[in-house]
Design a protein around this motif. Structure first.
Motif: not given
Lengths: 109, 112
Positions: A31, A33, A42-43, A45, A48, B100-104
């Motif tokens: 993995n 990203q 704020q992160l 994306n 990926y 895939e990670q999604y963040f708060g």
């Protein structure tokens, strides 16, 4: 454990310039990203990309898993690109899954 | 839901008090992660839940930290007897499997 190194640590660009950010990692990962952390924390994306190449507008990324690195390309940079870019990798070490972030590249346009 | 949500967005507490932080993952996501980000630094992995498997707690910084998750739903991160060095933004993320990670948006914790 997995080590992640990003370079350069800091980058200052003129608006319209291109840049390449690099992420090296120490072990096999399944993995990977790229994230942009905006000035409000704020992160976001970006990609990926555990392997291969992807493009999204002015941004593109390439990961060469066999050589343990990934590159993020920013073309025609804009002031809104400012912030910190993180690479994060996930993999199993000693039977446990870890997700490790690099220390980031701080970009100012 | 539309995204990962966290509450509260800000928490100010006194040293020695306990705090509880909440994370609501994206519906259907099987994995949930907690991270800590101190001011000006990168993200530090704390704990990871995947389905019904026992969570990997090795990233928790001390035994004052604990986390629970109800099935594949909400998670709470509890910090007991808070210390000033616990001040940070606590971020939660979710993913489907190990993808895939999604963040708060994070919870900003300040310990006075």
């Amino acid at each position: 454990g997995i080590q992640v190194e990003q370079s350069p640590p800091d980058l200052i660009l003129q608006e319209g310039a291109n840049s390449t950010l690099r992420c090296n990692f120490s072990d096999s990962v399944n993995n990977l990203q790229w994230f942009h952390q905006n000035p409000w924390g704020q992160l976001i994306n970006l990609f990926y990309i555990p392997s291969g190449t992807k493009q999204n507008g002015r941004l593109s990324a390439t990961t060469v898993a066999t050589e343990r690195y990934s590159l993020l390309y920013i073309s025609s940079s804009q002031t809104t690109d400012s912030g910190v870019y993180f690479c994060a990798v996930g993999g199993s070490t000693s039977g446990t899954y870890k997700y490790i972030f690099g220390t980031g590249t701080r970009l100012k346009v | 839901g539309a995204g990962v949500s966290q509450s509260p967005s800000n928490k100010v507490t006194e040293k020695g008090k306990d705090v509880e932080l909440r994370c609501d993952p994206i519906s259907g996501h099987t994995a949930l992660y907690w991270y800590r980000q101190r001011l000006g630094q990168g993200l530090e992995f704390l704990i990871y839940f995947q389905g019904n498997s026992a969570p990997d707690k090795s990233g928790l910084p001390s035994d004052r930290f604990s986390a629970e998750r109800t099935g594949e739903s909400v998670s709470t991160l509890t910090i007991q007897r808070t210390q000033q060095e616990d001040s940070a933004v606590y971020l939660c993320a979710s993913s489907y499997g190990l993808a895939e990670q999604y963040f708060g948006p994070g919870t900003r914790l300040t310990v006075l």
